[in-house]
Design an enzyme around this catalytic site. Structure first.
Site, PDB file in Angstrom:
ATOM      1  N   GLY A  11       0.809  -1.222   0.000  1.00  0.00           N
ATOM      2  CA  GLY A  11       0.000   0.000   0.000  1.00  0.00           C
ATOM      3  C   GLY A  11       0.840   1.269   0.000  1.00  0.00           C
ATOM      4  N   SER A  58       2.333   3.001  -2.514  1.00  0.00           N
ATOM      5  CA  SER A  58       1.927   3.974  -3.542  1.00  0.00           C
ATOM      6  C   SER A  58       0.555   4.539  -3.236  1.00  0.00           C
ATOM      7  CB  SER A  58       1.868   3.315  -4.929  1.00  0.00           C
ATOM      8  OG  SER A  58       3.108   2.816  -5.268  1.00  0.00           O
ATOM      9  N   SER A  71      12.552  -0.763  -1.040  1.00  0.00           N
ATOM     10  CA  SER A  71      13.784  -0.512  -0.270  1.00  0.00           C
ATOM     11  C   SER A  71      13.983  -1.602   0.789  1.00  0.00           C
ATOM     12  CB  SER A  71      13.794   0.891   0.351  1.00  0.00           C
ATOM     13  OG  SER A  71      12.557   1.283   0.897  1.00  0.00           O
TER      14      SER A  71
END
Ligand SMILES: Nc1ncnc2c1ncn2[C@@H]1O[C@H](COP(=O)(O)OS(=O)(=O)O)[C@@H](OP(=O)(O)O)[C@H]1O
Ligand SMILES: Nc1ncnc2c1ncn2[C@@H]1O[C@H](COP(=O)(O)OP(=O)(O)O)[C@@H](O)[C@H]1O
Length: 209
Positions: A46, A48, A115
């Protein structure tokens, strides 16, 4: 918190120029405190969706923002990078440097990248000033991300059509001490946005509404 050192420049004989208009001046002109809201989490967690909604909320309150999103950046700046550990590290290093430039320009930056490596995220924390890096851990568990599968990538990864997919056959290292944690399996997008806005107000990044 331990910080990972960014590598020194490879080039020699380069000099840093001090500019007459500085970060504080640019931020003052915008009446805001620039920072990086660094969303991290699995694919489908979630990042974005919430970052987008949060940018909309900040924009409508008059803040100057910019959202750097994983898939989009991989179509341009980072189009020469894949998903090996080295390429993911370079991906995050470049995003970190770009985000730092935006902070220097006085902008509130939102970044939405998996990341997966703690060290890479801490490296970004280490290249900006204290308090400018706000780690937002989108902690949605793998089972929920996989059930959502918005792009059908987990299905492909399970079928062996994508190798090295984060959470399936590639690692994800959760943050140890994130500033903000968002369990989107238990919170709506609106609740997540309200939580972040509340935390940013409480920490003095935003004016109270
Ligand atoms: N192997 C593999 N592992 C993980 N993700 C993959 C992979 N291949 C493609 N994708 C798609 O690329 C998006 C992740 O890109 P990022 O730049 O955020 O990844 S990373 O931070 O460098 O790990 C990710 O987007 P999100 O779903 O928005 O996270 C996927 O759509
Ligand atoms: N509470 C929620 N918060 C965020 N996304 C949600 C939520 N419930 C369902 N979703 C859906 O989950 C998916 C998350 O995808 P995305 O935002 O692209 O994740 P990421 O950027 O982490 O890969 C979207 O299809 C979104 O509509």
């Amino acid at each position: 918190m331990s910080q990972t050192q960014a590598p020194a420049p490879r080039a020699t004989n380069i000099t840093w120029h001090v500019q007459s208009v500085d970060k504080a001046g640019r931020a003052a002109l915008k009446h805001q405190k620039p920072c990086i809201l660094w969303f991290t989490g699995l694919s489908g967690a979630g990042k974005s969706t919430v970052a987008n909604a949060l940018e909309g909320a900040l924009h409508s309150r008059g803040y100057h923002t910019y959202l750097l999103d994983g898939d989009n950046v991989r179509h341009g700046l980072n189009k020469n990078l894949g998903f090996s550990a080295e390429d993911r590290e370079e991906n995050i290093r470049r995003i970190g440097e770009v985000a730092k430039l935006f902070v220097d320009a006085g902008i509130i930056v939102l970044t939405a990248f998996i990341s997966p490596y703690r060290r890479d995220r801490e490296m970004v924390r280490g290249i900006v000033e204290e308090g400018e890096f706000i780690e937002v851990f989108v902690s949605t568990p793998l089972e929920v991300c996989e059930a959502r599968d918005p792009k059908g990538l987990y299905k492909k990864a399970r079928a062996g059509q994508i190798r090295g997919f984060t959470g399936i056959d590639d690692p994800y290292e959760p943050p140890e001490n994130p500033e903000i944690t968002l369990p989107t399996d238990r919170k709506s997008v609106e609740e997540s946005v309200a939580q972040i806005l509340g935390e940013l107000e409480a920490r003095g990044y935003l004016k109270r509404s």
